[in-house]
Motif scaffolding. Sequence first.
Motif, PDB file in Angstrom:
ATOM      1  N   GLN A  61       0.840  -1.201   0.000  1.00 35.86           N
ATOM      2  CA  GLN A  61       0.000   0.000   0.000  1.00 35.86           C
ATOM      3  C   GLN A  61       0.874   1.250   0.000  1.00 35.86           C
ATOM      4  O   GLN A  61       1.807   1.367   0.773  1.00 35.86           O
ATOM      5  CB  GLN A  61      -0.925   0.000   1.212  1.00 35.86           C
ATOM      6  N   GLY A  62       0.576   2.149  -0.887  1.00 36.12           N
ATOM      7  CA  GLY A  62       1.326   3.403  -0.967  1.00 36.12           C
ATOM      8  C   GLY A  62       2.673   3.299  -1.653  1.00 36.12           C
ATOM      9  O   GLY A  62       3.429   4.266  -1.710  1.00 36.12           O
ATOM     10  N   ALA A  63       2.983   2.117  -2.175  1.00 33.22           N
ATOM     11  CA  ALA A  63       4.294   1.934  -2.813  1.00 33.22           C
ATOM     12  C   ALA A  63       4.249   2.314  -4.281  1.00 33.22           C
ATOM     13  O   ALA A  63       3.280   2.011  -4.977  1.00 33.22           O
ATOM     14  CB  ALA A  63       4.733   0.476  -2.688  1.00 33.22           C
ATOM     15  N   ASP A  64       5.318   2.981  -4.752  1.00 31.53           N
ATOM     16  CA  ASP A  64       5.400   3.234  -6.194  1.00 31.53           C
ATOM     17  C   ASP A  64       6.301   2.229  -6.899  1.00 31.53           C
ATOM     18  O   ASP A  64       6.246   2.092  -8.117  1.00 31.53           O
ATOM     19  CB  ASP A  64       5.820   4.681  -6.504  1.00 31.53           C
ATOM     20  N   MET A  65       7.115   1.517  -6.125  1.00 33.90           N
ATOM     21  CA  MET A  65       7.971   0.485  -6.734  1.00 33.90           C
ATOM     22  C   MET A  65       7.975  -0.749  -5.836  1.00 33.90           C
ATOM     23  O   MET A  65       8.240  -0.644  -4.634  1.00 33.90           O
ATOM     24  CB  MET A  65       9.411   1.005  -6.900  1.00 33.90           C
ATOM     25  N   VAL A  66       7.669  -1.909  -6.428  1.00 35.18           N
ATOM     26  CA  VAL A  66       7.661  -3.163  -5.677  1.00 35.18           C
ATOM     27  C   VAL A  66       8.617  -4.133  -6.357  1.00 35.18           C
ATOM     28  O   VAL A  66       8.536  -4.348  -7.569  1.00 35.18           O
ATOM     29  CB  VAL A  66       6.237  -3.767  -5.629  1.00 35.18           C
ATOM     30  N   VAL A  67       9.541  -4.691  -5.575  1.00 37.07           N
ATOM     31  CA  VAL A  67      10.518  -5.643  -6.120  1.00 37.07           C
ATOM     32  C   VAL A  67      10.316  -7.000  -5.460  1.00 37.07           C
ATOM     33  O   VAL A  67      10.416  -7.124  -4.235  1.00 37.07           O
ATOM     34  CB  VAL A  67      11.963  -5.152  -5.886  1.00 37.07           C
ATOM     35  N   LEU A  68      10.012  -8.016  -6.271  1.00 35.90           N
ATOM     36  CA  LEU A  68       9.876  -9.372  -5.745  1.00 35.90           C
ATOM     37  C   LEU A  68      11.241 -10.040  -5.781  1.00 35.90           C
ATOM     38  O   LEU A  68      11.799 -10.274  -6.856  1.00 35.90           O
ATOM     39  CB  LEU A  68       8.884 -10.186  -6.579  1.00 35.90           C
ATOM     40  N   ALA A  69      11.762 -10.331  -4.604  1.00 41.56           N
ATOM     41  CA  ALA A  69      13.103 -10.922  -4.515  1.00 41.56           C
ATOM     42  C   ALA A  69      13.059 -12.235  -3.731  1.00 41.56           C
ATOM     43  O   ALA A  69      13.957 -12.561  -2.980  1.00 41.56           O
ATOM     44  CB  ALA A  69      14.063  -9.932  -3.868  1.00 41.56           C
ATOM     45  N   VAL A  70      12.003 -12.984  -3.960  1.00 38.53           N
ATOM     46  CA  VAL A  70      11.851 -14.306  -3.330  1.00 38.53           C
ATOM     47  C   VAL A  70      12.404 -15.363  -4.298  1.00 38.53           C
ATOM     48  O   VAL A  70      12.585 -15.078  -5.486  1.00 38.53           O
ATOM     49  CB  VAL A  70      10.359 -14.597  -3.014  1.00 38.53           C
ATOM     50  N   PRO A  71      12.677 -16.593  -3.795  1.00 38.06           N
ATOM     51  CA  PRO A  71      13.083 -17.656  -4.735  1.00 38.06           C
ATOM     52  C   PRO A  71      12.024 -17.832  -5.821  1.00 38.06           C
ATOM     53  O   PRO A  71      10.830 -17.593  -5.572  1.00 38.06           O
ATOM     54  CB  PRO A  71      13.166 -18.896  -3.830  1.00 38.06           C
ATOM     55  N   ASP A  89      -0.646   3.515  -9.898  1.00 39.46           N
ATOM     56  CA  ASP A  89       0.556   3.935 -10.629  1.00 39.46           C
ATOM     57  C   ASP A  89       1.798   3.140 -10.218  1.00 39.46           C
ATOM     58  O   ASP A  89       2.913   3.492 -10.602  1.00 39.46           O
ATOM     59  CB  ASP A  89       0.802   5.432 -10.423  1.00 39.46           C
ATOM     60  N   ALA A  90       1.627   2.076  -9.424  1.00 40.91           N
ATOM     61  CA  ALA A  90       2.792   1.307  -8.958  1.00 40.91           C
ATOM     62  C   ALA A  90       3.379   0.483 -10.094  1.00 40.91           C
ATOM     63  O   ALA A  90       2.673  -0.023 -10.963  1.00 40.91           O
ATOM     64  CB  ALA A  90       2.402   0.397  -7.800  1.00 40.91           C
ATOM     65  N   VAL A  91       4.704   0.356 -10.061  1.00 42.20           N
ATOM     66  CA  VAL A  91       5.419  -0.499 -10.999  1.00 42.20           C
ATOM     67  C   VAL A  91       5.961  -1.668 -10.203  1.00 42.20           C
ATOM     68  O   VAL A  91       6.384  -1.492  -9.062  1.00 42.20           O
ATOM     69  CB  VAL A  91       6.572   0.303 -11.649  1.00 42.20           C
ATOM     70  N   PHE A  92       5.938  -2.876 -10.761  1.00 43.53           N
ATOM     71  CA  PHE A  92       6.584  -3.978 -10.047  1.00 43.53           C
ATOM     72  C   PHE A  92       7.454  -4.811 -10.966  1.00 43.53           C
ATOM     73  O   PHE A  92       7.256  -4.872 -12.173  1.00 43.53           O
ATOM     74  CB  PHE A  92       5.597  -4.812  -9.208  1.00 43.53           C
ATOM     75  N   THR A  93       8.460  -5.383 -10.344  1.00 45.00           N
ATOM     76  CA  THR A  93       9.457  -6.146 -11.082  1.00 45.00           C
ATOM     77  C   THR A  93       9.935  -7.282 -10.185  1.00 45.00           C
ATOM     78  O   THR A  93       9.581  -7.340  -9.008  1.00 45.00           O
ATOM     79  CB  THR A  93      10.629  -5.226 -11.507  1.00 45.00           C
ATOM     80  N   ASP A  94      10.724  -8.206 -10.762  1.00 48.35           N
ATOM     81  CA  ASP A  94      11.263  -9.296  -9.950  1.00 48.35           C
ATOM     82  C   ASP A  94      12.751  -9.427 -10.243  1.00 48.35           C
ATOM     83  O   ASP A  94      13.273  -8.771 -11.152  1.00 48.35           O
ATOM     84  CB  ASP A  94      10.541 -10.617 -10.246  1.00 48.35           C
ATOM     85  N   VAL A  95      13.422 -10.266  -9.460  1.00 50.23           N
ATOM     86  CA  VAL A  95      14.861 -10.475  -9.661  1.00 50.23           C
ATOM     87  C   VAL A  95      15.168 -11.955  -9.880  1.00 50.23           C
ATOM     88  O   VAL A  95      16.291 -12.413  -9.661  1.00 50.23           O
ATOM     89  CB  VAL A  95      15.676  -9.945  -8.457  1.00 50.23           C
ATOM     90  N   GLY A  96      14.155 -12.703 -10.314  1.00 51.93           N
ATOM     91  CA  GLY A  96      14.322 -14.150 -10.447  1.00 51.93           C
ATOM     92  C   GLY A  96      15.331 -14.549 -11.517  1.00 51.93           C
ATOM     93  O   GLY A  96      15.443 -13.904 -12.565  1.00 51.93           O
ATOM     94  N   SER A  97      16.021 -15.661 -11.267  1.00 49.14           N
ATOM     95  CA  SER A  97      17.058 -16.151 -12.196  1.00 49.14           C
ATOM     96  C   SER A  97      16.473 -16.837 -13.420  1.00 49.14           C
ATOM     97  O   SER A  97      17.200 -17.157 -14.355  1.00 49.14           O
ATOM     98  CB  SER A  97      17.968 -17.138 -11.479  1.00 49.14           C
ATOM     99  N   THR A  98      15.176 -17.118 -13.397  1.00 51.25           N
ATOM    100  CA  THR A  98      14.500 -17.670 -14.574  1.00 51.25           C
ATOM    101  C   THR A  98      13.368 -16.723 -14.912  1.00 51.25           C
ATOM    102  O   THR A  98      12.721 -16.176 -14.024  1.00 51.25           O
ATOM    103  CB  THR A  98      13.926 -19.070 -14.287  1.00 51.25           C
ATOM    104  N   LYS A  99      13.135 -16.504 -16.178  1.00 50.11           N
ATOM    105  CA  LYS A  99      12.106 -15.528 -16.544  1.00 50.11           C
ATOM    106  C   LYS A  99      10.830 -16.197 -17.077  1.00 50.11           C
ATOM    107  O   LYS A  99       9.737 -15.699 -16.833  1.00 50.11           O
ATOM    108  CB  LYS A  99      12.660 -14.508 -17.559  1.00 50.11           C
TER     109      LYS A  99
END
Lengths: 288, 288
Positions: A61-71, A89-99
Amino acid sequence: MINRLVVIGVGLIGGSLALALKKAGACREVVGAGRNPLHLNKAVELGVIDRFETDIGRAVQGADMVVLAVPVGAMEASFAQLRGHLEPDAVFTDVGSTKGSVVEAARRVFTQVPAAFVPGHPIAGTEDSGVAAAVAGLFQQRRVVLTPLPETSAEALAKVREMWQRVGAEVVETGVAHHDEVLAATSHLPHLLAYTLVDTLARMDTSEEIFRYAASGFRDFTRIAGSSPQMWHDICLANRNAILDMIRRFTEDLEQLAVALRTEDSAEILGRFTRAKGARDRFKAGKP
Amino acid sequence: MINRLVVIGVGLIGGSLALALKKAGACREVVGAGRNPLHLNKAVELGVIDRFETDIGRAVQGADMVVLAVPVGAMEASFAQLRGHLEPDAVFTDVGSTKGSVVEAARRVFTQVPAAFVPGHPIAGTEDSGVAAAVAGLFQQRRVVLTPLPETSAEALAKVREMWQRVGAEVVETGVAHHDEVLAATSHLPHLLAYTLVDTLARMDTSEEIFRYAASGFRDFTRIAGSSPQMWHDICLANRNAILDMIRRFTEDLEQLAVALRTEDSAEILGRFTRAKGARDRFKAGKP
């Protein structure tokens, strides 16, 4: 400037990104999200996050950027928990090693991949895991691969790109399937070989002595076998077709080398080693 | 104190030993021997050796310590060239990565292994080869394995042991066959895996990109693929039975992992990675 960053999964990568963005003055507030309050408290103590929530829906809530950094195996559950809670207006992305697996998970949860979601993968890390290993400099001069889809909004892509550039990374874009094939070759297969070698040796009768006679070559070769088993379990399952294809290629080549050894085929052995050394030397010199 | 040291094969190992002994004040004169005068001249310029001979028989005249530091495939020819030229009180040793093949070569040349010969193997090195890479500190706190035979004289063994201790090494003794089995596991197999991985990747259509996406894990994993192809060709042939046995064990384990991937056997995958990480962490902590 990110106003409120939410990091879901405050480990090595998520924690390092939070530290780096703060250090760069690119982020006002960092909220950590995860299941384990003890772990998240430690992240607060280490100055990695400002506060935390154990409920993902509340965290975003209230976040403009969300990063998923879970396995990568936990991405789908994280998507499900944040669905319906993101700001418009939030943007989200992940850092997973497989896309591929992450995009499929997003598709399953959101029916179609949201325009605000940018699949990403920072090619950085160490064999250490957990927030205690997080460092602000982790992404300096490292590549971050973004694999935007046709449905990804240009604005979201630009924001994620800028975030990574602010922490010193070089951002490149490629396709989802291509990313997974290349990473199977260059990262996933080596990890599997390192894990397997150490396990093969550890189960031998003379394992104690074997490790005692190991030198720096062995140490470097097996460093990645110290990586998180859960993370790599998830990666293996998430990218198993590309990985199985690489195991097959590698095993064929190793078998051909074994045949050359068995038949004392000097030219073949020397040819293979010379070719490999040439490629490795070019890689080392940065001229692949 | 060594009065006149002869190093046959002035490369990384032979050159580093010469530098280290001189630095330790443990050696009055170093004579290099080899086939290539240009190369040996360079070693003189670098201060690694005092002078050189291209005839091994002439080189070893007046020497009290002779170190064979040629690739293991060249040991037999070196033995043949020094036979009949050693001083009566001279001690000689080698630095070959395989011991069975060197002992066999000595037996072929001398009928029985001379009492003055001490088979040895410093477990040290870098992926760089050649005299330009030689450094005096290479053996500091590294293990040197000596594999004396029943016919080896106690005096010769003591002299070789002392030489290595003077350059900071920890000297251990073991049997010839045992050395070769342990090194097949801990050094020879990893080198073959690294060479094979780089070669597999280099021959893929997308190799250029693959190397571009490679990170630090890949760099460390493949560092040993930059090693000397000729040296490793020789080691492979010299120790091929033990190496083939290790390739077989490794391939079986990798195939089992592939089956676990194919069948999505989570417990099996996680179990293997966890076991390997445990062994690697113990190795890192120095508690194998």
